[in-house]
Scaffold this active site. Structure first.
Site, PDB file in Angstrom:
ATOM      1  CG  ASP A   2      -4.772   0.134   6.133  1.00 49.52           C
ATOM      2  OD1 ASP A   2      -5.993   0.036   6.342  1.00 49.52           O
ATOM      3  OD2 ASP A   2      -4.107   0.313   4.736  1.00 49.52           O
ATOM      4  N   GLY A   5     -10.682  -3.248   8.641  1.00 46.88           N
ATOM      5  CA  GLY A   5     -11.886  -3.592   7.925  1.00 46.88           C
ATOM      6  C   GLY A   5     -12.074  -4.970   7.436  1.00 46.88           C
ATOM      7  NE  ARG A   6      -7.266  -4.460   4.024  1.00 52.52           N
ATOM      8  CZ  ARG A   6      -6.343  -3.833   3.824  1.00 52.52           C
ATOM      9  NH1 ARG A   6      -5.336  -4.550   3.111  1.00 52.52           N
ATOM     10  NH2 ARG A   6      -5.853  -2.883   4.188  1.00 52.52           N
ATOM     11  CD1 TRP A   7      -8.118  -8.993  12.685  1.00 50.22           C
ATOM     12  CD2 TRP A   7     -10.061  -8.552  13.414  1.00 50.22           C
ATOM     13  NE1 TRP A   7      -8.357  -9.812  13.907  1.00 50.22           N
ATOM     14  CE2 TRP A   7      -9.721  -9.007  14.198  1.00 50.22           C
ATOM     15  CE3 TRP A   7     -11.271  -7.855  13.417  1.00 50.22           C
ATOM     16  CZ2 TRP A   7     -10.132  -9.509  15.419  1.00 50.22           C
ATOM     17  CZ3 TRP A   7     -12.015  -8.253  14.562  1.00 50.22           C
ATOM     18  CH2 TRP A   7     -11.500  -9.009  15.574  1.00 50.22           C
ATOM     19  NE  ARG A  15     -15.214  -0.638   6.498  1.00 48.27           N
ATOM     20  CZ  ARG A  15     -13.883  -0.910   5.972  1.00 48.27           C
ATOM     21  NH1 ARG A  15     -13.600  -2.009   5.529  1.00 48.27           N
ATOM     22  NH2 ARG A  15     -13.094   0.179   6.339  1.00 48.27           N
ATOM     23  CG  HIS A  19     -13.265   0.831  12.526  1.00 48.34           C
ATOM     24  ND1 HIS A  19     -12.082   0.707  11.854  1.00 48.34           N
ATOM     25  CD2 HIS A  19     -14.126   1.093  11.665  1.00 48.34           C
ATOM     26  CE1 HIS A  19     -12.216   0.958  10.640  1.00 48.34           C
ATOM     27  NE2 HIS A  19     -13.535   1.178  10.335  1.00 48.34           N
ATOM     28  CG  ASN A  50      -9.600   7.871   7.095  1.00 47.71           C
ATOM     29  OD1 ASN A  50      -8.921   7.801   8.036  1.00 47.71           O
ATOM     30  ND2 ASN A  50      -9.422   7.039   6.086  1.00 47.71           N
ATOM     31  CD1 TRP A  51     -12.014  14.766   6.982  1.00 50.43           C
ATOM     32  CD2 TRP A  51     -13.885  14.084   8.221  1.00 50.43           C
ATOM     33  NE1 TRP A  51     -11.916  15.105   8.111  1.00 50.43           N
ATOM     34  CE2 TRP A  51     -13.158  14.918   9.067  1.00 50.43           C
ATOM     35  CE3 TRP A  51     -15.301  13.778   8.757  1.00 50.43           C
ATOM     36  CZ2 TRP A  51     -13.115  15.075  10.471  1.00 50.43           C
ATOM     37  CZ3 TRP A  51     -15.384  13.856  10.227  1.00 50.43           C
ATOM     38  CH2 TRP A  51     -14.402  14.403  11.003  1.00 50.43           C
ATOM     39  NE  ARG A 170      -0.705   1.761   4.691  1.00 57.60           N
ATOM     40  CZ  ARG A 170      -1.490   2.663   4.104  1.00 57.60           C
ATOM     41  NH1 ARG A 170      -0.842   3.713   3.721  1.00 57.60           N
ATOM     42  NH2 ARG A 170      -2.968   2.187   3.845  1.00 57.60           N
TER      43      ARG A 170
HETATM   44  C1  IPE Z   1      -7.898   1.333   9.312  1.00 62.86           C
HETATM   45  O1  IPE Z   1      -8.670   0.049   8.879  1.00 62.86           O
HETATM   46  C2  IPE Z   1      -8.806   2.121   9.971  1.00 62.86           C
HETATM   47  C3  IPE Z   1      -8.855   3.389   9.776  1.00 62.86           C
HETATM   48  C4  IPE Z   1      -8.929   4.493   9.491  1.00 62.86           C
HETATM   49  C5  IPE Z   1      -9.491   4.609  10.372  1.00 62.86           C
HETATM   50  P1  IPE Z   1      -9.613   0.524   7.622  1.00 62.86           P
HETATM   51  O2  IPE Z   1     -10.651   0.776   7.803  1.00 62.86           O
HETATM   52  O3  IPE Z   1      -8.423   1.089   6.415  1.00 62.86           O
HETATM   53  O4  IPE Z   1      -9.316  -1.417   7.294  1.00 62.86           O
HETATM   54  P2  IPE Z   1      -9.233  -1.933   5.732  1.00 62.86           P
HETATM   55  O5  IPE Z   1      -8.401  -1.412   4.852  1.00 62.86           O
HETATM   56  O6  IPE Z   1     -10.715  -1.621   5.117  1.00 62.86           O
HETATM   57  O7  IPE Z   1      -8.872  -3.243   5.886  1.00 62.86           O
HETATM   58 MG    MG Z   2      -7.509   0.784   4.730  1.00 60.26          MG
END
Ligand code: IPE
Ligand code: MG
Length: 222
Positions: A2, A5-7, A15, A19, A50-51, A170
């Site tokens: 996890d 996205g924040r990274w 985003r 990934h 995630n869908w 996690r």
């Molecule tokens: C995890 O990172 C990647 C996966 C499913 C698929 P996120 O996409 O959840 O990242 P955040 O939570 O937005 O930072």
């Molecule tokens: Mg996430």
């Protein structure tokens, strides 16, 4: 895994870049775990929830999965890694599903380490499937209700054949299981780290394993 996205957001990147960096981190995590002698590493790559994400992001993630499997298969195979899938990957585009099936088949005989990738996986769904399977056997008369025990349930889960879950990590500061390996986590050590997944490198994996080594596991005993 996890925090992709924040990274990306912290760097002013899309985003998808997070990934991509996350996939790179997965490669490093597999290598570091393998070098440390970890028998099995499971990566939660895509949950059945995630869908709900925008189609464009799902497409980015699917593309990355395609790319990762194609690019990594040779080296995983050379390193003696067996690939296993948890969840129903057939829900992905058919070429991806086929690619994954081929990778699983090609590495099936490897025994140095197992890398399980949870794809379209959710623990509740896994338990529903397992329950249906066992109920079907009871309905056909090949199984008595009394014969259903923890072992039978375990054998009906996607993780059958894998070693027990010892450590669940996690990343990104969230402290919940999010429908991951609920049955299997009953006695797992839980480790929540603030590190965003793309920053989870070999050093982070080694630190997690040392932390695990310091834990005292009693399984309800003394
Ligand atoms: C995890 O990172 C990647 C996966 C499913 C698929 P996120 O996409 O959840 O990242 P955040 O939570 O937005 O930072
Ligand atoms: Mg996430």
């Amino acid at each position: 895994m996890d925090g992709n996205g924040r990274w990306a957001k912290a760097r002013g990147l899309p985003r998808s870049a997070g990934h991509r960096a996350g996939a790179e981190a997965a490669r490093k995590a597999v290598r570091a775990a393998g070098e440390a002698g970890v028998e099995c590493l499971t990566l939660y790559a895509f949950s059945s929830e995630n869908w709900r994400r925008p189609a464009a992001e799902i497409s980015d993630l699917t593309g990355l999965l395609r790319f990762y499997v194609q690019k990594e298969l040779d080296s995983l195979h050379k390193e003696g890694i067996r690939l296993k899938i948890l969840g129903d990957h057939k829900a992905f585009e058919s070429d991806v599903a086929r690619l994954v099936d081929d990778a699983v088949a090609r590495t099936a005989g490897n025994d140095r380490m197992t890398v399980a990738i949870a794809l379209n996986y959710g623990a509740r769904g896994e338990l529903v499937q397992a329950t249906r399977r066992l109920a079907g056997e009871v309905a056909r008369g090949t199984l008595e209700p009394d014969q259903i025990d923890e072992e039978r349930i375990e054998a009906a889960l996607d993780t059958h054949g894998l070693p027990p879950l010892d450590l669940l990590i996690r990343t990104s500061g969230e402290q919940r299981l999010s429908n991951f390996l609920l049955w299997q986590a009953a006695y797992a050590e839980l480790l929540f780290v603030d590190t965003l997944w793309p920053d989870f490198d070999g050093e982070a994996m080694r630190a997690a394993l040392s932390e695990y080594a310091r834990r005292e596991r009693r399984y309800g005993g003394l």
